[in-house]
Design a protein around this motif. Structure first.
Motif, mmCIF file in Angstrom:
data_model
loop_
_atom_site.group_PDB
_atom_site.id
_atom_site.type_symbol
_atom_site.label_atom_id
_atom_site.label_comp_id
_atom_site.label_asym_id
_atom_site.label_seq_id
_atom_site.Cartn_x
_atom_site.Cartn_y
_atom_site.Cartn_z
ATOM 1 N N HIS A 26 0.818 -0.986 0.104
ATOM 2 C CA HIS A 26 0.088 -0.065 0.038
ATOM 3 C C HIS A 26 0.930 1.323 0.045
ATOM 4 C CE1 HIS A 26 -3.182 -3.108 1.458
ATOM 5 N NE2 HIS A 26 -3.653 -2.509 0.371
ATOM 6 N N GLN A 29 1.686 2.346 -3.239
ATOM 7 C CA GLN A 29 0.314 3.213 -3.981
ATOM 8 C C GLN A 29 0.447 4.618 -3.605
ATOM 9 O OE1 GLN A 29 -3.908 2.153 -4.868
ATOM 10 N NE2 GLN A 29 -3.895 3.189 -2.779
ATOM 11 N N LEU A 30 1.238 4.930 -2.756
ATOM 12 C CA LEU A 30 1.341 6.217 -2.147
ATOM 13 C C LEU A 30 2.520 6.885 -2.964
ATOM 14 C CD1 LEU A 30 1.040 6.341 1.753
ATOM 15 C CD2 LEU A 30 -0.538 6.732 -0.013
ATOM 16 N N GLN A 32 3.208 6.079 -5.873
ATOM 17 C CA GLN A 32 2.741 6.366 -7.310
ATOM 18 C C GLN A 32 1.750 7.473 -7.511
ATOM 19 O OE1 GLN A 32 0.629 2.418 -7.887
ATOM 20 N NE2 GLN A 32 2.806 1.289 -7.916
ATOM 21 N N LEU A 33 1.438 7.922 -6.685
ATOM 22 C CA LEU A 33 0.658 9.109 -6.737
ATOM 23 C C LEU A 33 1.500 10.297 -6.426
ATOM 24 C CD1 LEU A 33 -2.255 8.043 -4.197
ATOM 25 C CD2 LEU A 33 -2.441 8.387 -6.696
ATOM 26 N N GLU A 34 2.635 10.195 -6.479
ATOM 27 C CA GLU A 34 3.661 11.396 -6.506
ATOM 28 C C GLU A 34 3.960 11.675 -7.915
ATOM 29 O OE1 GLU A 34 6.303 10.794 -2.239
ATOM 30 O OE2 GLU A 34 7.190 10.240 -4.334
ATOM 31 N N ASP A 35 4.122 13.291 -8.074
ATOM 32 C CA ASP A 35 4.371 13.514 -9.518
ATOM 33 C C ASP A 35 5.121 15.000 -9.200
ATOM 34 O OD1 ASP A 35 0.829 14.624 -10.195
ATOM 35 O OD2 ASP A 35 2.434 15.558 -8.873
ATOM 36 N N ASN A 38 2.910 17.162 -6.684
ATOM 37 C CA ASN A 38 2.980 16.387 -5.274
ATOM 38 C C ASN A 38 4.211 15.461 -5.187
ATOM 39 O OD1 ASN A 38 0.005 17.290 -4.724
ATOM 40 N ND2 ASN A 38 0.042 16.370 -6.687
ATOM 41 N N PHE A 41 4.289 13.490 -1.842
ATOM 42 C CA PHE A 41 3.158 12.863 -1.177
ATOM 43 C C PHE A 41 3.024 11.864 -0.219
ATOM 44 C CE2 PHE A 41 -1.557 12.628 -1.111
ATOM 45 C CZ PHE A 41 -1.865 11.415 -1.306
ATOM 46 N N VAL A 45 1.553 12.102 3.445
ATOM 47 C CA VAL A 45 0.637 10.840 4.164
ATOM 48 C C VAL A 45 1.344 10.478 5.410
ATOM 49 C CG1 VAL A 45 -0.701 9.028 3.866
ATOM 50 C CG2 VAL A 45 -0.525 10.920 2.039
ATOM 51 N N LEU A 48 1.436 12.669 8.407
ATOM 52 C CA LEU A 48 -0.240 12.811 8.974
ATOM 53 C C LEU A 48 -0.444 11.553 9.744
ATOM 54 C CD1 LEU A 48 -2.316 14.841 8.758
ATOM 55 C CD2 LEU A 48 -3.124 13.898 6.564
ATOM 56 N N TYR A 49 -0.205 10.415 9.348
ATOM 57 C CA TYR A 49 -0.502 9.106 9.810
ATOM 58 C C TYR A 49 -0.017 8.966 11.173
ATOM 59 C CZ TYR A 49 -0.912 4.165 10.937
ATOM 60 O OH TYR A 49 -0.962 2.892 11.399
ATOM 61 N N ARG A 51 1.333 11.338 13.123
ATOM 62 C CA ARG A 51 0.891 12.220 14.053
ATOM 63 C C ARG A 51 -0.638 11.899 14.808
ATOM 64 N NH1 ARG A 51 0.257 17.671 11.015
ATOM 65 N NH2 ARG A 51 2.582 17.232 10.544
ATOM 66 N N ASP A 52 -1.311 11.292 13.854
ATOM 67 C CA ASP A 52 -2.812 10.994 14.168
ATOM 68 C C ASP A 52 -2.864 9.682 15.204
ATOM 69 O OD1 ASP A 52 -5.020 11.959 11.671
ATOM 70 O OD2 ASP A 52 -3.887 13.188 12.869
ATOM 71 N N VAL B 28 -6.082 10.875 6.970
ATOM 72 C CA VAL B 28 -5.138 10.420 6.137
ATOM 73 C C VAL B 28 -6.040 9.704 5.000
ATOM 74 C CG1 VAL B 28 -3.749 8.250 6.100
ATOM 75 C CG2 VAL B 28 -3.443 9.696 8.191
ATOM 76 N N ARG B 35 -6.493 12.435 -3.572
ATOM 77 C CA ARG B 35 -5.134 12.396 -4.446
ATOM 78 C C ARG B 35 -5.409 11.267 -5.408
ATOM 79 N NH1 ARG B 35 -2.329 13.929 -7.523
ATOM 80 N NH2 ARG B 35 -0.232 13.209 -7.914
ATOM 81 N N ASN B 39 -5.792 12.194 -9.220
ATOM 82 C CA ASN B 39 -4.803 11.502 -10.112
ATOM 83 C C ASN B 39 -5.582 11.074 -11.187
ATOM 84 O OD1 ASN B 39 -1.947 10.987 -10.479
ATOM 85 N ND2 ASN B 39 -2.489 8.801 -10.102
#
Lengths: 127, 138
Positions: A26, A29-30, A32-35, A38, A41, A45, A48-49, A51-52, B28, B35, B39
């Motif tokens: 998984h 996948q994060l 892969q969402l970079e460009d 971003n 990215f 994430v 953020l994870y 921290r929460d 999150v 995103r 995308n």
């Protein structure tokens, strides 16, 4: 530039995170969402994870509100985690979710009613 | 590969530009789902609970797809889905939850879902949901 010692170190660190099963697919996948818009990215994430999730884990230590059955399930989960018993941990977690739903379903109407009539008597511990 | 086909379809205008609403209290998940959709060329908005989803619709907005989380404060996914359907909202509503199908999400489905996917959402799961949206719109 691509094969600089720093890049190699980064690649090696990244690989060990997967080899040690700290990360799984998984996370890919994060990445892969970079460009270009971003580029960080995955890091954003994860930050953020962390921290929460730190707050959530801290709150599990603070079972001071009298939620008895939830406290029992959390303690059971801790035991099963110590025993490294995944199946029992999952089952205890499911029970925790159920008890959490029951708590909310019962306590919210109680508080609604209390707000309507105002607290007349203090709670008495059952004898 | 399917997501590339979808992306190029949206970019060329062959696939009508879709809109989506993400309903989730977890930051999150909000970030990742936003995103993922972005995308794929899908314009999307994020709200933090079921009540905010209702309010957004009351303000006149409409979406092709609603990604609805189950467990949320203020108003959960079951109640929000029921209310949206009662309001006549016909968008494709996909329930998204970390609870598995074995965990009594029947009530969630019966509230009016068109689809249910277990978290975490992957591109493959999202493409499967979007296929339903396209079929629904056609």
């Amino acid at each position: 530039m691509e094969n600089s010692p720093m890049r190699q170190q980064i690649a090696s660190m990244r690989q060990s995170l997967f080899d040690e099963e700290i990360l799984d697919n998984h996370y890919l996948q994060l990445e892969q969402l970079e460009d270009r818009d971003n580029p960080n990215f995955a890091e954003e994430v994860m930050t953020l994870y962390c921290r929460d999730s730190t707050k959530i884990i801290a709150s599990l230590h603070q079972i001071l509100v009298g939620a008895n059955k939830i406290r029992n399930e959390v303690n059971l989960m801790r035991e099963y985690v110590k025993e490294e018993n995944i199946e029992k941990t999952k089952s205890a977690f499911q029970e925790l979710q159920i008890q959490h739903d029951i708590l909310r379903a019962k306590i919210e109407p109680y508080f609604q009613l209390l707000r309507q009539v105002g607290p007349i008597e203090t709670a008495q511990r059952p004898k | 590969m399917e997501d590339e086909v979808l992306k190029s379809g949206v970019a060329s205008g062959r696939v009508q530009k879709m809109t989506a609403l993400i309903v989730d209290d977890n930051r999150v998940n909000q970030t990742i789902h936003h995103r993922l959709l972005q995308n794929l060329g899908i314009e999307n908005q994020v709200v933090g609970n079921g009540k905010e989803a209702i309010d957004v619709h009351c303000s006149g907005k409409n979406f092709d797809l609603i990604l609805m989380d189950l467990d949320m404060p203020v108003m959960n996914g079951i109640e929000a889905t029921r209310k949206l359907r009662a309001m006549g909202i016909q968008s494709t509503i996909a329930g998204v939850s970390s609870r598995s199908l074995t965990d009594n999400i029947q009530e969630f489905i019966e509230a009016g879902l068109d689809d249910f996917q277990e978290k975490p959402l992957t591109i493959a799961k999202l493409v499967s949901i979007l296929r339903k949206v396209q079929n629904h719109n056609n």
